[in-house]
Design an enzyme around this catalytic site. Structure first.
Site, PDB file in Angstrom:
ATOM      1  CE  LYS A 227      -1.660   3.089   1.941  1.00 54.77           C
ATOM      2  NZ  LYS A 227      -1.438   4.502   1.516  1.00 54.77           N
TER       3      LYS A 227
ATOM      4  CD  GLU B 119      13.390   0.740   9.115  1.00 53.87           C
ATOM      5  OE1 GLU B 119      13.975   1.736   9.594  1.00 53.87           O
ATOM      6  OE2 GLU B 119      13.887  -0.396   9.124  1.00 53.87           O
TER       7      GLU B 119
ATOM      8  CB  CYS C 171      13.412   9.123   7.990  1.00 53.45           C
ATOM      9  SG  CYS C 171      14.010   7.878   6.874  1.00 53.45           S
TER      10      CYS C 171
ATOM     11  CD  GLU D 102      11.103  12.856  10.933  1.00 55.65           C
ATOM     12  OE1 GLU D 102       9.952  12.404  11.033  1.00 55.65           O
ATOM     13  OE2 GLU D 102      12.065  12.187  10.545  1.00 55.65           O
TER      14      GLU D 102
HETATM   15  P1  NAD Z   1       2.577   8.772   7.268  1.00 54.02           P
HETATM   16  O1  NAD Z   1       2.865   7.995   8.490  1.00 54.02           O
HETATM   17  O2  NAD Z   1       1.450   9.727   7.275  1.00 54.02           O
HETATM   18  O3  NAD Z   1       2.313   7.812   6.024  1.00 54.02           O
HETATM   19  C1  NAD Z   1       3.081   6.686   5.743  1.00 54.02           C
HETATM   20  C2  NAD Z   1       2.198   5.627   5.121  1.00 54.02           C
HETATM   21  O4  NAD Z   1       1.243   5.215   6.088  1.00 54.02           O
HETATM   22  C3  NAD Z   1       1.411   6.081   3.898  1.00 54.02           C
HETATM   23  O5  NAD Z   1       1.312   5.025   2.967  1.00 54.02           O
HETATM   24  C4  NAD Z   1       0.030   6.363   4.484  1.00 54.02           C
HETATM   25  O6  NAD Z   1      -1.004   6.225   3.549  1.00 54.02           O
HETATM   26  C5  NAD Z   1      -0.066   5.305   5.541  1.00 54.02           C
HETATM   27  N1  NAD Z   1      -1.012   5.592   6.628  1.00 54.02           N
HETATM   28  C6  NAD Z   1      -1.381   6.807   7.112  1.00 54.02           C
HETATM   29  N2  NAD Z   1      -2.303   6.660   8.088  1.00 54.02           N
HETATM   30  C7  NAD Z   1      -2.515   5.328   8.228  1.00 54.02           C
HETATM   31  C8  NAD Z   1      -3.360   4.532   9.064  1.00 54.02           C
HETATM   32  N3  NAD Z   1      -4.154   5.079   9.967  1.00 54.02           N
HETATM   33  N4  NAD Z   1      -3.316   3.188   8.930  1.00 54.02           N
HETATM   34  C9  NAD Z   1      -2.498   2.609   8.033  1.00 54.02           C
HETATM   35  N5  NAD Z   1      -1.699   3.297   7.211  1.00 54.02           N
HETATM   36  C10 NAD Z   1      -1.704   4.644   7.300  1.00 54.02           C
HETATM   37  O7  NAD Z   1       3.971   9.446   6.938  1.00 54.02           O
HETATM   38  P2  NAD Z   1       4.369  10.276   5.649  1.00 54.02           P
HETATM   39  O8  NAD Z   1       3.783  11.631   5.810  1.00 54.02           O
HETATM   40  O9  NAD Z   1       4.032   9.515   4.444  1.00 54.02           O
HETATM   41  O10 NAD Z   1       5.997  10.301   5.751  1.00 54.02           O
HETATM   42  C11 NAD Z   1       6.677  11.203   6.546  1.00 54.02           C
HETATM   43  C12 NAD Z   1       7.133  10.576   7.845  1.00 54.02           C
HETATM   44  O11 NAD Z   1       7.676   9.259   7.651  1.00 54.02           O
HETATM   45  C13 NAD Z   1       8.243  11.310   8.539  1.00 54.02           C
HETATM   46  O12 NAD Z   1       7.972  11.417   9.903  1.00 54.02           O
HETATM   47  C14 NAD Z   1       9.486  10.448   8.311  1.00 54.02           C
HETATM   48  O13 NAD Z   1      10.509  10.544   9.223  1.00 54.02           O
HETATM   49  C15 NAD Z   1       8.959   9.109   8.283  1.00 54.02           C
HETATM   50  N6  NAD Z   1       9.841   8.250   7.476  1.00 54.02           N
HETATM   51  C16 NAD Z   1      10.642   7.327   8.072  1.00 54.02           C
HETATM   52  C17 NAD Z   1      11.491   6.544   7.322  1.00 54.02           C
HETATM   53  C18 NAD Z   1      12.388   5.505   7.917  1.00 54.02           C
HETATM   54  O14 NAD Z   1      12.970   4.733   7.183  1.00 54.02           O
HETATM   55  N7  NAD Z   1      12.535   5.440   9.204  1.00 54.02           N
HETATM   56  C19 NAD Z   1      11.496   6.693   5.943  1.00 54.02           C
HETATM   57  C20 NAD Z   1      10.668   7.622   5.370  1.00 54.02           C
HETATM   58  C21 NAD Z   1       9.843   8.392   6.144  1.00 54.02           C
END
Ligand code: NAD
Length: 462
Positions: free
Chosen positions: A170, A245, A279, A369
């Site tokens: 997804k 992650e 990240c 962050e």
């Molecule tokens: P997000 O958590 O909003 O979204 C990530 C994914 O989760 C997307 O596919 C989204 O559709 C899904 N999602 C959102 N709400 C959900 C729910 N209730 N149930 C299931 N899935 C859901 O984050 P983002 O805005 O896409 O990315 C930014 C954040 O991600 C930053 O905080 C960043 O640090 C973190 N990040 C971490 C890493 C890592 O490797 N540690 C890598 C990239 C991004």
């Protein structure tokens, strides 16, 4: 504007169960470039069923054959490198050169690494009178973010396939187009139907349905700490394996013996790359008080050079969030030495490369962050204080240490509570385990450690 109407389930592009769509916006000019279906729980269920049906066959496929399919996948990604780069530039806004080298280049390297690992890994070992079998965990649910949209898909799918698992992906709603392109390469690589499935959709709808699905054995999530905590709790409550992650606030520690100009310049480049949407970015620069003013001057000059060279942020919400943090930094008493909260262009979700000096460890801009092109420069009196500051956040994903000798830098790095540390500018290594200490996550991706996340053991006694 292109309207895509299918999702990749059981080896074919199928219409979504519901009528809803997601608009994909080019963040550089705010134009809608495509729509994709917004999948529902029904689509997720169909995808999980397909993955479960494909599991016995794929799990029983000899590792050498799984390796051959992964090598074919790598070749298909390589053949479509320019298309991948163009797609990421269109939906994420990354400059084309970055899209070519990083957004396309890294996943190609990672897919290649798992083709080799699948062939070389020992899926059986002996211990005393036991034979230990390393077996696939089962069906994997992979939920990915938009910031490195193809890398984060490949960093889950490639090791899962190497291990013999099947997958439902997804992808993030902002970047579904490169995910669709990936599904096409899966098909072209001859990976059997149902082994990889793709459901586009909203996080709280399709993502949540995947996290809650009883047919998923392992949930691998990359994204924000807030969402990770929530869906991690759901999946753990169902006794699924979970890999998370999450975010970071990594420290770039410049010890007094370091080459200051190099450390500062590489440090600024690290934060500004991908418009700060990384990240593992070193968003806190720690400098000894005697070198502080010089470092701030160097950092401000380096950031100013990035002016026109970074892309926009991914969407309007992220742009507002980052500008809000810049305003907060000013309100907290930090000194703005480059950039600022004003939007540098009329169109597009741009934020100026920004550097704050006189940042103290308790400020929000030193703890939270930001996920934008914003660097906080902090002062320390001695090494012990540098270490306290470096370890003084809830995160622990990455970091850097610079010193006159590798030994000195390594001695400091050993005391850091974080999953990766680059020594004197060490290069990214796609075989090095990547993942967090503390609230940066659970589990590791990449290399052999990333492969073992998708395996479970069975012992036979003789
Ligand atoms: P997000 O958590 O909003 O979204 C990530 C994914 O989760 C997307 O596919 C989204 O559709 C899904 N999602 C959102 N709400 C959900 C729910 N209730 N149930 C299931 N899935 C859901 O984050 P983002 O805005 O896409 O990315 C930014 C954040 O991600 C930053 O905080 C960043 O640090 C973190 N990040 C971490 C890493 C890592 O490797 N540690 C890598 C990239 C991004």
């Amino acid at each position: 504007m292109k309207a895509h109407d299918g999702m990749f389930i059981d080896g074919a592009w199928r219409p979504a169960a519901g009528p809803d769509v997601i608009e994909v916006v080019n963040p550089a000019d705010e134009q809608v470039i495509a729509t994709v279906p917004a999948g529902t729980a029904e689509d997720v269920d169909a995808a999980v069923r397909a993955a479960r049906a494909a599991l016995p066959g794929w799990a029983a496929t000899p590792p050498a054959e799984r390796a051959a399919r992964l090598a074919a996948l790598r070749d298909r990604l390589e053949a479509r490198r320019d298309e991948i780069a163009g797609t990421v530039t269109a939906e994420l806004g990354a400059p084309l050169k970055l899209s070519q080298t990083v957004h396309a280049g890294v996943p190609i390297a990672v897919a290649g690494s798992y083709a080799e690992l699948a062939a070389a890994y020992s899926f059986e070992e002996k211990a005393g009178n036991s034979t230990i079998l390393h077996e696939p965990v089962g069906v994997v649910g992979a939920i990915t973010p938009w910031n490195y949209p193809l890398h984060q898909i490949v960093a889950k799918v490639a090791p899962a396939l190497a291990a013999g698992c099947t997958v439902v992906v997804k992808p993030a709603e902002d970047t579904p187009l490169v995910a669709r392109l990936f599904a096409e390469t899966v098909q072209e690589a001859g990976i059997p139907a149902g082994v990889v499935n793709l459901v586009t959709g909203l996080g709280p709808v399709a993502g949540q349905a995947l996290a809650e699905h009883p047919g998923v054995d392992l949930l691998s999530f990359t994204g924000s700490t807030a969402v990770g905590r929530r869906i991690g709790a759901i999946a753990t409550g169902m006794v699924k394996k979970v890999a998370l992650e999450l975010g970071g606030k990594s420290a770039n520690v410049i010890l007094p013996s370091a080459d200051l100009a190099r450390a500062v310049n590489v440090g600024v480049a690290n934060v500004m790359s991908n418009s700060g949407q990384t990240c593992s970015a070193w968003t806190r620069m720690l400098v000894h008080r005697d070198q502080y003013d010089e470092a701030v001057e160097l950092a401000a000059a380096a950031a100013a050079k990035y002016g026109d060279r970074i892309g926009p942020l991914v969407n309007a919400t992220q742009q507002q969030r980052v500008r809000g943090y810049i305003e907060k930094g000013v309100a907290e008493g930090a000194r703005l030495v480059a950039g600022g909260p004003e939007s540098p262009r009329e169109k597009g979700y741009y934020v100026s490369p920004t550097v704050f000096a006189d940042v103290t460890p308790e400020m929000a801009i030193a703890q939270e962050e930001i996920f934008g092109p914003v660097l906080s420069v902090l002062r320390y009196d001695d090494e012990e204080e540098a270490l306290r500051i470096a370890n003084g956040t809830v995160y622990g994903l990455a970091g850097a240490v610079w010193a006159g000798s590798e030994e000195e830098a390594v001695a400091f790095a050993r005391r850091m509570e974080t999953g990766q540390v680059d020594i004197n500018g060490g290069r990214f290594n796609p075989l090095a385990p990547f993942g967090g200490y503390k609230q940066s996550g659970v589990g590791r991706e990449l290399g052999v450690h990333g492969l073992t996340e998708y395996l479970q053991t069975k012992s036979l006694q003789f």
